[in-house]
Write a protein that holds these residues in place. Structure first.
Motif, mmCIF file in Angstrom:
data_model
loop_
_atom_site.group_PDB
_atom_site.id
_atom_site.type_symbol
_atom_site.label_atom_id
_atom_site.label_comp_id
_atom_site.label_asym_id
_atom_site.label_seq_id
_atom_site.Cartn_x
_atom_site.Cartn_y
_atom_site.Cartn_z
ATOM 1 N N UNK A 95 -5.427 0.452 5.808
ATOM 2 C CA UNK A 95 -5.674 -0.895 6.324
ATOM 3 C C UNK A 95 -7.165 -1.243 6.203
ATOM 4 N N UNK A 96 -8.025 -0.280 6.499
ATOM 5 C CA UNK A 96 -9.465 -0.489 6.334
ATOM 6 C C UNK A 96 -9.816 -0.683 4.861
ATOM 7 N N UNK A 97 -9.188 0.110 4.001
ATOM 8 C CA UNK A 97 -9.415 -0.039 2.561
ATOM 9 C C UNK A 97 -9.050 -1.446 2.108
ATOM 10 N N UNK A 98 -7.952 -1.950 2.615
ATOM 11 C CA UNK A 98 -7.507 -3.290 2.225
ATOM 12 C C UNK A 98 -8.521 -4.351 2.648
ATOM 13 N N UNK A 99 -9.130 -4.162 3.824
ATOM 14 C CA UNK A 99 -10.141 -5.111 4.294
ATOM 15 C C UNK A 99 -11.302 -5.209 3.310
ATOM 16 N N UNK A 100 -11.643 -4.063 2.691
ATOM 17 C CA UNK A 100 -12.781 -4.019 1.765
ATOM 18 C C UNK A 100 -12.324 -4.053 0.303
ATOM 19 N N UNK A 101 -11.045 -4.345 0.101
ATOM 20 C CA UNK A 101 -10.470 -4.467 -1.247
ATOM 21 C C UNK A 101 -10.700 -3.203 -2.084
ATOM 22 N N UNK A 102 -10.539 -2.046 -1.444
ATOM 23 C CA UNK A 102 -10.688 -0.762 -2.131
ATOM 24 C C UNK A 102 -9.331 -0.263 -2.612
ATOM 25 N N UNK A 103 -9.307 0.261 -3.821
ATOM 26 C CA UNK A 103 -8.065 0.814 -4.372
ATOM 27 C C UNK A 103 -7.931 2.302 -4.094
ATOM 28 N N UNK A 104 -9.035 2.968 -3.827
ATOM 29 C CA UNK A 104 -9.012 4.398 -3.498
ATOM 30 C C UNK A 104 -10.221 4.708 -2.639
ATOM 31 N N UNK A 105 -10.066 5.738 -1.795
ATOM 32 C CA UNK A 105 -11.173 6.173 -0.946
ATOM 33 C C UNK A 105 -11.282 7.687 -1.048
ATOM 34 N N UNK A 106 -12.503 8.159 -1.290
ATOM 35 C CA UNK A 106 -12.770 9.579 -1.510
ATOM 36 C C UNK A 106 -13.372 10.188 -0.246
ATOM 37 N N UNK A 107 -12.767 11.303 0.209
ATOM 38 C CA UNK A 107 -13.230 11.979 1.432
ATOM 39 C C UNK A 107 -13.518 13.443 1.104
ATOM 40 N N UNK A 108 -14.780 13.830 0.979
ATOM 41 C CA UNK A 108 -15.111 15.213 0.661
ATOM 42 C C UNK A 108 -15.186 16.072 1.921
#
Length: 601
Positions: free
Chosen positions: A13-26
């Motif tokens: 949902x947060x990704x959608x707010x920022x129009x992100x297609x993928x989020x990387x978590x190291x």
């Protein structure tokens, strides 16, 4: 697993707010540390995987976790039912994180990550790779932090000064050496962000990462100034006076980002593989970046004579604790209740009695098939009972003023299978042969690794981890750039350096049979000069670790006369060094378990 599923949905949902297609978590903090404090456990929070290494990628309709061979079994179990797919790094058909993103992000898409926890080398690589497909990178948002309710506070434990009688060299001398290295590199400014390098350089220690006595901080070094960026709460008046005497001023921890914005027309030495993406991005184009390994890395890896002598003392203290532990375990298994957790706790008590300040990493206490998970961690709700049969593996270590220890022993708690005896003996032979190898100066761990693996390869066997790693002095138990390994892990810079006298390394081959047993025998050793001939200077190793190796599972017929000589010599020295600290039944037991073995015995 429902909790993980719900967290991933909130992240999307947060990704959608920022129009992100993928989020990387190291798995990282702002300093590219191997182990991280609870504040930085974002990858663990979003996937449920508790191992110390891995990267997660969350897209609109898929979630995956990349980790290495040490954690395949553990990750498979912990991810079950979460909807997160395990991506086994280095296995056939498994793409790297970068390749996966390149293949699956849509043209014109957006990749998001927190630029403070991604190193700048990876940040540049992702931008270059994805830019060909017009994918943009948004690095200014900590989205996991935004959904993480009751996130732990950022640690700010007090720092303290390590006396020169332990460090062997003053901070002023180390700083002068660093500035000389900067001049040779053509740099007038150095940005240092790796926590163990900062602690070593300034002769300070902290407590911001469990088991690693370091402090969350950054350091800027110029020809005239030294600025330590650290939370003011961590610096007492006494320590502040010490820092001032070394020519070091302090600024708030987060002020590093404003500092780099103010650097112009400078030649900045930094290590892109370690400095985070947000810091590098803050340097404007008027600066020239000199990307090379931090000069402190090699200086720290070669222990001075004071450090080596102190580490010998630390390993006697640790050897006494470990020997008492093995005696107690052998004597009491099957007679009193024992679990993987309770025996691990008892070992910690024994170490503290010998003066340990802390553990050097979370103890791996693994019985039976659990030991097949290379970095298994027993938890109170899942740990199993120990029984008077089979093998038990304990990989543990302590932090002493005299140095850092790391040792693994695999112990027969009763009858073991013939297969287990064979595997145990192969591991023992491998460890002994590597420790006794002689090599010409200039050889690296990539060369020496063959000595350890050859006994396994002859049997069609192998182990999926490095054979040895560098060890710090009252610092990180895994210290670069020293290492003994057969290949470079995917995504890592190939830091293969020749061994030099004073370098400390582990010797820890192993063998892991899923569903049956895991076996590893580990000693620490240091490099020293051997003979010199017309062909050059030859080097070798000397043990630091002095703890009995269990003789019960040894299949003597598999060993050569030289192997037996190596083992018997080792145990003779164990007895000589540890026996003065034991008495009564413990002493008699030590005499028995360090007895020489013979081929026809």
């Amino acid at each position: 697993m429902e909790m993980v599923i719900e967290r991933i949905q909130r992240l999307r949902e947060k990704m959608a707010e920022h129009q992100m297609d993928a989020y990387l978590v190291p798995t990282s903090d702002f300093h590219e540390s191997e182990y991280v404090g609870e504040y930085f456990a974002c990858r663990k929070y979003i996937t449920g995987f508790t191992g110390s290494a891995g990267q997660a990628v969350i897209t609109k309709d898929w979630a995956g976790l990349w980790t290495d061979g040490r954690y395949f079994v553990q990750a498979s179990a912990e991810l079950a039912g979460s909807g997160v797919e395990l991506m086994k790094m280095g296995e056939p058909g498994v793409p790297t994180v970068e390749t996966y993103l390149q293949q699956h992000l849509p043209e014109g898409g957006v990749l998001g990550f927190d630029g403070r926890v991604i190193n700048s080398m990876m940040g540049e690589r992702l931008r270059d790779l994805l830019g060909a497909n017009r994918v943009s990178v948004e690095s200014g948002y900590d989205l996991v932090g935004e959904i993480w309710e009751n996130r732990p506070e950022l640690s700010s434990e007090p720092i303290w000064v390590l006396d020169e009688k332990y460090a062997g060299k003053s901070a002023k001398e180390k700083i002068a050496d660093l500035r000389a290295q900067m001049e040779r590199a053509g740099a007038d400014t150095h940005i240092l962000t790796t926590l163990d390098d900062i602690a070593w350089l300034l002769n300070i220690r902290g407590n911001d990462i469990p088991c690693n006595p370091v402090a969350l901080s950054y350091l800027a070094v110029t020809k005239t100034d030294l600025i330590l960026f650290i939370d003011a709460k961590a610096v007492s008046d006494e320590v502040r006076e010490y820092l001032k005497a070394q020519g070091i001023q302090t600024q708030p921890y987060d002020a590093i980002y404003e500092y780099v914005h103010q650097i112009h027309h400078a030649r900045v030495l930094l290590e892109k593989a370690k400095v985070n993406d947000a810091i590098l991005s803050g340097l404007d184009e008027t600066n020239k970046v000199i990307d090379q390994m931090n000069p402190t890395v090699m200086a720290k890896a070669v222990k001075n004579s004071t450090e080596i002598e102190n580490m010998k003392k630390a390993h006697i203290l640790d050897g006494v604790a470990m020997t008492k532990f093995i005696y107690w375990l052998k004597k009491n298994v099957g007679k009193i209740p024992m679990t993987e957790c309770s025996v691990s706790d008892y070992l910690e008590v024994l170490r503290k009695e010998q003066g340990a300040l802390d553990l050097s990493f979370t103890t791996i206490s693994a019985y039976g098939a659990n030991a097949a998970m290379c970095h298994y961690h027993a938890l109170p709700e899942t740990c199993v009972n120990l029984r008077p049969e089979g093998l038990y593996l304990v990989d543990s270590g302590g932090q002493y003023l005299e140095g850092t220890t790391d040792i693994t022993r695999t112990i027969a708690l009763g009858p073991v299978t013939e297969e287990a005896k064979k595997h145990y003996t192969l591991v023992l032979i491998s460890m002994l042969r590597l420790a006794h190898t002689t090599f010409i100066q200039g050889a690296s761990g990539m060369t020496l690794d063959y000595v350890a693996r050859e006994p396994f390869w002859k049997e069609g066997l192998d182990f999926n981890h490095g054979t040895g790693h560098g060890v710090g002095y009252l610092l990180n138990v895994h210290e670069r750039p020293v290492g003994i390994r057969s290949r470079v892990a995917a995504g890592r810079r190939p830091e293969v350096v020749p061994f030099m006298p004073g370098m400390v390394c582990s010797d820890e081959p192993g063998l892991y049979i899923e569903g049956k047993h895991g076996i590893r025998t580990e000693n620490l050793m240091y490099c020293l000069k051997k003979n010199k001939t017309d062909f050059g200077q030859f080097l070798g190793f000397e043990y630091l670790t002095w703890v009995p190796i269990d003789l019960e599972p040894v299949e003597v017929s598999m060993m050569t006369d030289e192997d037996l000589e190596f083992l018997n010599e080792y145990h003779q020295t164990v007895y000589e060094k540890i026996s003065p600290y034991l008495s009564g039944d413990e002493l008699e037991w030590l005499r028995q378990v360090t007895r020489p073995l013979e081929k026809n015995a």
